[in-house]
Each structure stands twice: as C-alpha cells, then as structure tokens.
Scaffold this active site. Structure first.
Site, PDB file in Angstrom:
ATOM      1  N   ASP A   1       0.842  -1.188   0.000  1.00 36.41           N
ATOM      2  CA  ASP A   1       0.000   0.000   0.000  1.00 36.41           C
ATOM      3  C   ASP A   1       0.887   1.252   0.000  1.00 36.41           C
ATOM      4  OD1 ASP A   1      -2.167   1.744   0.492  1.00 36.41           O
ATOM      5  OD2 ASP A   1      -1.915   1.503   2.661  1.00 36.41           O
TER       6      ASP A   1
ATOM      7  N   ASP B   1      -0.320   5.119   1.002  1.00 36.46           N
ATOM      8  CA  ASP B   1      -0.499   6.073   2.097  1.00 36.46           C
ATOM      9  C   ASP B   1      -0.415   5.384   3.446  1.00 36.46           C
ATOM     10  OD1 ASP B   1      -0.919   8.414   0.519  1.00 36.46           O
ATOM     11  OD2 ASP B   1      -2.843   7.565  -0.051  1.00 36.46           O
TER      12      ASP B   1
ATOM     13  N   ASP C   1      -2.170  -0.399   5.837  1.00 34.39           N
ATOM     14  CA  ASP C   1      -2.483   0.114   7.185  1.00 34.39           C
ATOM     15  C   ASP C   1      -3.976   0.064   7.512  1.00 34.39           C
ATOM     16  OD1 ASP C   1      -2.617   2.302   5.156  1.00 34.39           O
ATOM     17  OD2 ASP C   1      -3.423   3.423   6.865  1.00 34.39           O
TER      18      ASP C   1
HETATM   19  C1  LIG Z   1      -9.513  10.274   3.048  1.00 32.49           C
HETATM   20  C2  LIG Z   1      -8.318   9.472   3.459  1.00 32.49           C
HETATM   21  C3  LIG Z   1      -7.585   8.802   2.523  1.00 32.49           C
HETATM   22  N1  LIG Z   1      -6.502   8.092   2.896  1.00 32.49           N
HETATM   23  C4  LIG Z   1      -5.705   7.401   1.885  1.00 32.49           C
HETATM   24  C5  LIG Z   1      -6.038   5.963   1.697  1.00 32.49           C
HETATM   25  C6  LIG Z   1      -5.854   5.754   0.203  1.00 32.49           C
HETATM   26  O1  LIG Z   1      -4.505   5.481  -0.105  1.00 32.49           O
HETATM   27  P1  LIG Z   1      -3.762   4.071   0.052  1.00 32.49           P
HETATM   28  O2  LIG Z   1      -4.626   3.030  -0.549  1.00 32.49           O
HETATM   29  O3  LIG Z   1      -2.467   4.280  -0.690  1.00 32.49           O
HETATM   30  O4  LIG Z   1      -3.520   3.900   1.533  1.00 32.49           O
HETATM   31  C7  LIG Z   1      -6.149   7.105  -0.395  1.00 32.49           C
HETATM   32  C8  LIG Z   1      -7.542   7.221  -0.956  1.00 32.49           C
HETATM   33  O5  LIG Z   1      -8.503   6.939  -0.018  1.00 32.49           O
HETATM   34  O6  LIG Z   1      -5.920   8.044   0.629  1.00 32.49           O
HETATM   35  C9  LIG Z   1      -6.123   7.971   4.203  1.00 32.49           C
HETATM   36  O7  LIG Z   1      -5.141   7.292   4.502  1.00 32.49           O
HETATM   37  N2  LIG Z   1      -6.831   8.636   5.158  1.00 32.49           N
HETATM   38  C10 LIG Z   1      -7.928   9.388   4.840  1.00 32.49           C
HETATM   39  O8  LIG Z   1      -8.545   9.992   5.758  1.00 32.49           O
HETATM   40 MG   LIG Z   2      -2.935   3.151   3.338  1.00 33.60          MG
END
Ligand SMILES: Cc1cn([C@H]2C[C@H](OP(=O)(O)O)[C@@H](CO)O2)c(=O)[nH]c1=O
Ligand SMILES: [Mg+2]
Length: 208
Positions: free
Chosen positions: A20, A22, A155
């Site tokens: 992943d 974020d 996460d």
């Molecule tokens: C709105 C929001 C998005 N995100 C991340 C998760 C997703 O990315 P990832 O899948 O890379 O973790 C992306 C779109 O939702 O933003 C958060 O981590 N916290 C939040 O509050």
């Molecule tokens: Mg994430």
C-alpha cells in the site's frame, strides 16, 4: 513442454508482494496534521497519538462538522499527495524487495474519488522517490480485494470489497490510527527500519 512447465513452476513460486502507499510508503497523517495546524492555527486538532478512525475526517467530524470539511479540503488540494514525506526506510526496503530473488513487488493504492490531483501526484511521488521503473509496478484500484498477490501490506485494518475472502494475506502496517485497532488475528509489520520486514518476507516465501 518441459521448459514451459518449469517456467510455469518458477513463476508460481515467486512471492507476489503488494504494498500500500499512504501510511505505508508515505506519511499522509503527518502531513495532514501539519497542514491543518498551519491553515487553522486557532482550531482544535487531534494529535497523532490520539487518532483512532481510518478516515481522519470521521474523527474530526465528532469535534465539529466544519473541521471535517477543512480536513477534506487539505487532502483534495494540489500538491498534498505529491509532497507527502516518506515513511522512514520505506523506499530502501522497496528497492531491496524488488531485487530479491523469488519476489515480485507491486504498489497497490486506492486513489481518492476526487481524483483531480491525487491520481497524477501518486505517480509523481513514486517516480520521484522510487524511480521511473516503478511506474510499471503500480496497481491503482478502489477495490483491493480483486488484486492478485500472496500478501498485501496495508495500514487499513478492514479491507472490504467485491471478494469476501481475498487471495492475499493482509499484513497490517502499524499506523497512528490502527495501533489500538482489533486486527483479528492478522499479523502486523510495525516499520521498515528494524529489519523485521525481511523476516516476514522469508516466512511468506516458505509458504509459497
Ligand atoms: C480520506 C483518506 C484517505 N486516505 C488514503 C487511503 C488511500 O490510499 P492508500 O490506498 O495508498 O492507503 C487514499 C484514498 O482513499 O488516501 C487515508 O489514509 N486517510 C484518509 O482519511
Ligand atoms: Mg494506506
């Protein structure tokens, strides 16, 4: 035919690792808080050690509805995703993973539905921090349950989608919002810096 079969067996033995973005490779939460404090210095904020919900917006909404709107405006704004800081050690670990024998690694991330900046900036972040060759290693999907892999390091404690029992093992990457979460028997990876990710990969490789 023998050659064909051995190729198939070889590729089947490769450990397919989905990572992943974020809060695993880049620090969404830290930048969100910094930006919130700088834009709204007189409003209450939630320190990272008090974050509990996956979506920051949900926890801010419990304090005041307009704070949640301000939070959303921040991650929807230009440059937010492009300028996220790296989670310590993440990029070095990814580069090492990519070179490991018997391992195939992909980045598996969900874009915001408000995709205007997020989509492009996720690509920019990957190119800048990992290199151009990683642009061929990106899976962007709103539904990670349909992605194929042996393991997904993510996460988000509960990953739901069209497939009720996804093919991958979900390893929960520890983040401020999930430290106290019930992860129902799943394994955790706490960081990219203490070397434990290598033990995880070795253990997973033995099962493939
Ligand atoms: C709105 C929001 C998005 N995100 C991340 C998760 C997703 O990315 P990832 O899948 O890379 O973790 C992306 C779109 O939702 O933003 C958060 O981590 N916290 C939040 O509050
Ligand atoms: Mg994430």
């Amino acid at each position: 035919m023998a050659g064909k079969n051995s190729f198939r067996n070889h590729s089947e033995r490769k450990l397919l690792v989905l990572v992943d973005m974020d809060q695993v490779l880049c620090d969404f939460e830290m930048r969100l808080l910094q930006e919130f404090q700088s834009r709204h210095p007189n409003d209450p904020f939630i320190p990272l050690e008090e974050r509990r919900t996956f979506y920051a917006r949900d926890q801010y909404a419990k304090i005041r509805a307009d704070l949640a709107d301000n939070i959303r405006d921040i991650y929807n704004s230009e440059g937010f995703f492009r300028d996220l800081p790296e989670i310590p050690g993440a990029c070095d670990a990814m580069k090492e993973l990519k070179e490991m024998e018997g391992v195939d690694v992909f980045i598996c991330s969900s874009p915001l539905t408000s995709y205007e900046f997020c989509l492009k900036e996720k690509f920019q972040w990957i190119e800048e921090h990992l290199g151009q060759e990683w642009l061929d290693k990106i899976i962007l999907t709103k539904d990670k349950t349909v992605a194929n892999g042996h393991v997904l390091i993510d996460d988000r404690p509960n990953i739901k989608g069209a497939i009720r029992k996804p093919i991958w093992e979900h390893v929960v990457f520890t983040a401020c919002h999930n430290v106290h979460s019930d992860i129902r028997g799943k394994r955790r990876l706490d960081n990219w810096t203490d070397g434990s990710w290598r033990d995880l990969i070795l253990d997973l490789q033995m099962r493939v």
